[in-house]
Motif scaffolding. Sequence first.
Motif, PDB file in Angstrom:
ATOM      1  N   ILE A 137       0.698   2.204  15.048  1.00 61.18           N
ATOM      2  CA  ILE A 137       0.248   2.956  13.877  1.00 61.18           C
ATOM      3  C   ILE A 137       1.431   3.158  12.940  1.00 61.18           C
ATOM      4  O   ILE A 137       2.544   3.410  13.379  1.00 61.18           O
ATOM      5  N   PHE A 152       2.767   5.061   9.353  1.00 62.80           N
ATOM      6  CA  PHE A 152       2.530   6.103   8.350  1.00 62.80           C
ATOM      7  C   PHE A 152       3.505   5.916   7.203  1.00 62.80           C
ATOM      8  O   PHE A 152       4.703   5.774   7.425  1.00 62.80           O
ATOM      9  N   ARG A 187       0.818  -1.215   0.000  1.00 68.62           N
ATOM     10  CA  ARG A 187       0.000   0.000   0.000  1.00 68.62           C
ATOM     11  C   ARG A 187       0.839   1.246   0.000  1.00 68.62           C
ATOM     12  O   ARG A 187       0.529   2.210  -0.697  1.00 68.62           O
ATOM     13  N   CYS A 223       0.928   9.246   2.421  1.00 68.78           N
ATOM     14  CA  CYS A 223       0.296   8.470   1.354  1.00 68.78           C
ATOM     15  C   CYS A 223      -0.391   7.213   1.858  1.00 68.78           C
ATOM     16  O   CYS A 223      -1.188   6.623   1.137  1.00 68.78           O
ATOM     17  N   ALA A 224      -0.110   6.766   3.076  1.00 68.78           N
ATOM     18  CA  ALA A 224      -0.869   5.650   3.640  1.00 68.78           C
ATOM     19  C   ALA A 224      -0.716   5.655   5.148  1.00 68.78           C
ATOM     20  O   ALA A 224       0.301   6.112   5.682  1.00 68.78           O
ATOM     21  N   ALA A 225      -1.742   5.186   5.819  1.00 67.33           N
ATOM     22  CA  ALA A 225      -1.680   5.051   7.276  1.00 67.33           C
ATOM     23  C   ALA A 225      -2.434   3.791   7.650  1.00 67.33           C
ATOM     24  O   ALA A 225      -3.375   3.391   6.962  1.00 67.33           O
ATOM     25  N   GLN A 226      -2.006   3.148   8.682  1.00 71.31           N
ATOM     26  CA  GLN A 226      -2.671   1.928   9.121  1.00 71.31           C
ATOM     27  C   GLN A 226      -2.498   1.761  10.616  1.00 71.31           C
ATOM     28  O   GLN A 226      -1.394   1.733  11.127  1.00 71.31           O
ATOM     29  N   LYS A 227      -3.640   1.664  11.299  1.00 66.56           N
ATOM     30  CA  LYS A 227      -3.598   1.407  12.740  1.00 66.56           C
ATOM     31  C   LYS A 227      -3.785  -0.090  12.954  1.00 66.56           C
ATOM     32  O   LYS A 227      -4.508  -0.738  12.201  1.00 66.56           O
ATOM     33  N   GLY A 228      -3.114  -0.622  13.960  1.00 66.71           N
ATOM     34  CA  GLY A 228      -3.290  -2.042  14.280  1.00 66.71           C
ATOM     35  C   GLY A 228      -3.302  -2.250  15.781  1.00 66.71           C
ATOM     36  O   GLY A 228      -2.998  -1.331  16.542  1.00 66.71           O
ATOM     37  N   GLY A 229      -3.658  -3.435  16.195  1.00 67.70           N
ATOM     38  CA  GLY A 229      -3.659  -3.758  17.625  1.00 67.70           C
ATOM     39  C   GLY A 229      -4.997  -3.497  18.275  1.00 67.70           C
ATOM     40  O   GLY A 229      -5.861  -2.824  17.721  1.00 67.70           O
TER      41      GLY A 229
END
Lengths: 260, 159
Positions: free
Chosen positions: A216, A218, A112, A227-233
């Motif tokens: 998180i 970035f 991504r 251009c992309a971010a994704q949180k997890g947990g």
Amino acid sequence: MSSEDIKWEVKSDYIHNLAAKGLRHDGRKLDEYREIVVKPNYIENALGSSLVKIGGTQVLAGVSMGVGSPYPDTPNEGALMTGCELVPLASPTFESGPPRPEAIEVARVVDRGIRESHAIDMSSLCIEEGETVWLVMLDLHVLDYAGNLFDASTLAATSALLNTRMPKYEDGKIIRESNKKLPVNKKPVECTFAKIGDTIMLDPILEEEKTMDARITFATLEKNTLCAAQKGGFGSFKEKEVMDALDIAFKKGKELRKYL
Amino acid sequence: MEALSRVVLLEQFPNSMIKVFCEVLQAEAGTRCASLTAASVALADAGIPMKDMVAACAAGKIDGQVVLDLGKKEDNFGEADVPLAITAHDEEIVLLQMDGALSKSEFEKAVALAKKGSKEVYKLQKEALKRRYQALKPELKVVRKEIKIEDGHPMEVSK
């Protein structure tokens, strides 16, 4: 509960207590990376490759290219495929066989970051519209796992793509050429943060990853573009925590890009 | 899944598993947010103890404008998509993804907007649950029994 589980519980407690004081197991600051080493062109026979070390984590990225048909919605663009393998030599918890959810997640997060940044000029990878296009296959091999696979993998991927030599396609054959480069015009990098209690730290080590409540990631570009971010947990972030982390990601992204 | 674990009182269910199934009947962008919103209502409806509700909504950018809840075409041809889920009361972010291209201020705007949207979604969730129990009220009356104790013997009197 096995002795291994008990050991992790004790370690986890210790990491948690340190984090509450704003400290880390290896003495780093909360916004500090471990030592970073980037070795582009690591595998000479590959079209593109790079070995990246972030502390004890090592990832080897390799790029190969093939010819295939385009996706129906992008008939005049090449395609990117990202795969990740977590081989048993990298960690006692990894097993050989088909990719498990952890490996798929690494591949997706890296994919991504690169895809959404439009780093590769996909329209120039079209050979015949709607019929044949170049396929860029990006393989990530995790050689040693000591935390933060996302950042190491993305750095390795971007570095490998930047030094990929583009082959030629003539009469249905792929011919290797050494002078033409894959058109890569942006340098996406990723910065991952772990949240332990109320403390947010950059570049978590394995122990911190096992303890963290949430993370998180970035993906950033030059000129402070996200251009992309994704949180997890399982945990959560406050809005301000996300924005503060993003500021650090922009700053640290610039430092990471110096290795490319 | 990760977004819901934050609110469900999992400690009350040792050695057990709560399965939530989301079926996307028709995909027209925003499936993640819709699924999460529905899952949260379904859990509450099932009487699973929860600390808070999770409400989700996306924001995005089209033609340089930061907007709420992208449609399918907007998602495909827009510049960015930011799905977000918050816990309704303490406004903690439990789901955040982003792809596209945004500056810091645009991202801030998108998050704020998606948060506002999520709060609207929460109002609808609450209303839906209220309606559901309102509808159950007549049934509840039938089931309710009054227990009187006479001479030490409990007696059931149906109302």
